[in-house]
Design an enzyme around this catalytic site. Structure first.
Site, mmCIF file in Angstrom:
data_model
loop_
_atom_site.group_PDB
_atom_site.id
_atom_site.type_symbol
_atom_site.label_atom_id
_atom_site.label_comp_id
_atom_site.label_asym_id
_atom_site.label_seq_id
_atom_site.Cartn_x
_atom_site.Cartn_y
_atom_site.Cartn_z
ATOM 1 N N HIS A 5 -22.541 -12.050 -37.224
ATOM 2 C CA HIS A 5 -20.873 -12.487 -37.564
ATOM 3 C C HIS A 5 -20.486 -12.652 -38.814
ATOM 4 O O HIS A 5 -19.494 -12.218 -39.373
ATOM 5 C CB HIS A 5 -20.846 -13.623 -36.699
ATOM 6 C CG HIS A 5 -19.639 -14.207 -36.922
ATOM 7 N ND1 HIS A 5 -19.393 -15.370 -37.645
ATOM 8 C CD2 HIS A 5 -18.427 -13.819 -36.417
ATOM 9 C CE1 HIS A 5 -17.815 -15.634 -37.584
ATOM 10 N NE2 HIS A 5 -17.437 -14.700 -36.815
ATOM 11 N N GLU A 65 -20.013 -9.309 -40.256
ATOM 12 C CA GLU A 65 -18.812 -8.662 -39.858
ATOM 13 C C GLU A 65 -17.577 -9.104 -40.704
ATOM 14 O O GLU A 65 -16.646 -8.002 -40.983
ATOM 15 C CB GLU A 65 -18.552 -9.078 -38.238
ATOM 16 C CG GLU A 65 -17.118 -8.803 -37.725
ATOM 17 C CD GLU A 65 -16.641 -9.860 -36.904
ATOM 18 O OE1 GLU A 65 -15.425 -10.112 -37.321
ATOM 19 O OE2 GLU A 65 -17.325 -10.379 -36.157
ATOM 20 N N HIS A 66 -17.657 -10.313 -41.134
ATOM 21 C CA HIS A 66 -16.494 -10.696 -42.124
ATOM 22 C C HIS A 66 -16.633 -9.986 -43.452
ATOM 23 O O HIS A 66 -15.679 -9.610 -44.079
ATOM 24 C CB HIS A 66 -16.830 -12.388 -42.273
ATOM 25 C CG HIS A 66 -16.097 -13.092 -41.186
ATOM 26 N ND1 HIS A 66 -15.005 -13.979 -41.248
ATOM 27 C CD2 HIS A 66 -16.470 -13.266 -39.799
ATOM 28 C CE1 HIS A 66 -14.753 -14.505 -40.371
ATOM 29 N NE2 HIS A 66 -15.490 -14.055 -39.296
ATOM 30 N N GLU A 98 -14.124 -21.731 -38.855
ATOM 31 C CA GLU A 98 -14.098 -21.167 -37.948
ATOM 32 C C GLU A 98 -14.940 -21.777 -36.859
ATOM 33 O O GLU A 98 -14.681 -22.176 -35.693
ATOM 34 C CB GLU A 98 -14.552 -19.744 -37.744
ATOM 35 C CG GLU A 98 -14.286 -18.874 -36.682
ATOM 36 C CD GLU A 98 -14.517 -17.425 -36.986
ATOM 37 O OE1 GLU A 98 -14.477 -16.715 -35.927
ATOM 38 O OE2 GLU A 98 -15.027 -17.025 -38.037
#
Length: 474
Positions: free
Chosen positions: A99, A102-103, A179
């Protein structure tokens, strides 16, 4: 960028479990697309579906696969780069690396800055995003057909050649920690993660896709870079596009965009879809409570389900629809319509390569949790013991078929179907065959599965104003 477990184009988690399956791909016609030089990319037509467009598949010499569905009536194209890497591929200290990556891939490449990436697509009215799941990661764009070359160049560039600057790592670390904190403030989402942990424990399927503050905070650029270059290899990648396009042109543009990048690799064969062996071991049924001062309690009651290649998945989709897949479902009618105990109640099935989950979610006032759980357990036991009627099964099958076909009404859904068929199943099941598999489900199939599945010991996850031991005797 999204940390959601599901894709932007999936069936609703309360809906059907009728995904593309491992059978039915046909090879009607074959050819070769020159790759320049001695290497050649092999192309074949795998579907000419009357309910869709022409689907073609090319395997590049590097092992990277390109699938397209040509739909001339559309004026848009959805384009995605799918990588067979998700959070379950991380070690414990790496939790959150997929993840995090991905950012970071949107922060800049050797050719483009972060602003170049976003403004390039937005300048033509397009949209781009990405998401990470437990078994794959997707980067996608949706644009007008005339802007497809731009989308291909941008998306392939960011996946293949991002630089991961140290300053960007620190910036995105802060974003991801925010997040994670935001997710903790959403008890209706958090309870699903707690339920996964109740079933899978410390197995990667039981971990948060985002990682935790404890794993994300110390993660270094070197660790993320190593994960990137080890995992993002051509044989692990599927490029998919659907809309008004020409397959040969898409292949040519993909090859141009990847030329000179780490994905312009030595000849290799595509990676097989994720193996179902060894089967994931699940924990004995347990109860996990997250004490939190919320106005509403959130509960999930469920058990291990079946994996995504299990032939019973079509019967499971029907069973799920009948139990909690819509407003006519048994649970919705009993708990919300007749008794008014909960605003939201539904069942869902999650399926992985080697495991799965089946569960019921409800959100209700804390004082009504006991009654909601009692009614849920009673309904599951009733269906396990007495089965479902022929009329209910017919309705559940109709819901499965309608949901699937209606889900193919846009290019994003079609693009997603191509990639998942290739990446998760190894084949693309034609629409007619999939509908036929649902039609073939019998009352006996559903009742046999219900008797087995719903009799399994159930785990319970709860978020709300309770003590950790409040549900130990329930």
């Amino acid at each position: 960028m999204s940390r959601a477990v599901s894709a932007p184009f999936p069936p609703d988690r309360r809906g059907v479990a009728s995904s593309p399956g491992p059978a039915g791909a046909s090879s009607r016609g074959a050819g070769a697309v020159s790759s320049g030089g001695a290497s050649r990319a092999v192309t074949r037509t795998i579907s000419d579906d009357p309910l869709g467009g022409t689907v073609r598949r090319t395997v590049l010499p590097s092992g990277l696969r390109v699938l397209t569905e040509a739909i001339p009536a559309m004026r848009s194209v959805s384009f995605g780069v799918w990588v067979a890497v998700g959070s379950r591929d991380e070690t414990g200290p790496q939790a959150g690396a997929a993840h995090f990556l991905e950012h970071l891939l949107f922060k800049g490449t050797n050719k483009r800055s972060a602003l170049d990436i976003s403004s390039g697509i937005e300048a033509v009215g397009g949209e781009t995003n990405a998401f990470t799941t437990k078994e794959y990661t997707c980067y996608y764009a949706r644009v007008l057909d005339e802007d497809l070359p731009l989308a291909i160049d941008v998306m392939c560039d960011l996946v293949a050649d991002s630089v991961l600057k140290p300053a960007d790592v620190e910036t995105e670390r802060g974003v991801i920690l925010e997040e994670i904190a935001m997710h903790d403030d959403e008890p209706g989402d958090e309870v699903h993660d707690i339920f996964a942990r109740a079933v899978y424990g410390d197995h990667p399927l039981g971990r948060l896709i985002s990682g935790t503050e404890e794993t994300v905070t110390p993660m270094t650029r070197r660790q993320i870079q190593g994960f990137y270059r080890r995992r993002y290899t051509a044989p692990q990648i599927v490029v998919a596009a659907a809309g008004n396009l020409d397959h040969a042109t898409v292949v040519k543009l993909v090859r141009q965009a990847l030329r000179g990048t780490p994905l312009d690799a030595d000849p290799a064969t595509p990676a097989p879809h994720r193996s179902a062996t060894p089967v994931v071991r699940t924990r004995p049924a347990t109860t996990l409570v997250e004490p939190k001062e919320t106005e509403q309690a959130h509960v999930i009651l469920g058990c291990p389900g079946i994996d995504r290649l299990d032939e019973r998945r079509f019967a499971l989709g029907v069973l799920n629809n009948i139990l909690g897949g819509g407003m006519s479902s048994r649970l919705f009618q009993e708990i919300r319509e007749r008794r008014g105990l909960a605003y939201s109640v539904y069942s869902y099935a999650s399926q992985y390569a080697d495991s799965g989950l089946f569960a019921v979610y409800a959100g209700c006032a804390p004082g009504k949790v006991d009654e909601v759980l009692e009614l849920t357990r009673a309904e599951l036991a009733r269906v396990a013991a007495d089965g479902l009627t022929e009329a209910e099964v017919a309705r559940g099958k109709g819901m499965s078929k309608g949901s699937f076909v209606l889900g193919l009404e846009d290019t994003g859904s079609r693009m997603s179907r191509l990639a998942k068929g290739e990446l998760l199943y190894g084949h693309l099941m034609p629409v007619d065959e999939l509908l036929g598999r649902v039609d073939a489900v019998t009352v006996a199939d559903v009742n046999t599965l219900a008797a087995e599945l719903l009799s399994r010991p159930m785990s319970l996850a709860v978020v709300g104003p309770f003590g950790a031991g409040d549900f130990s005797a329930r």
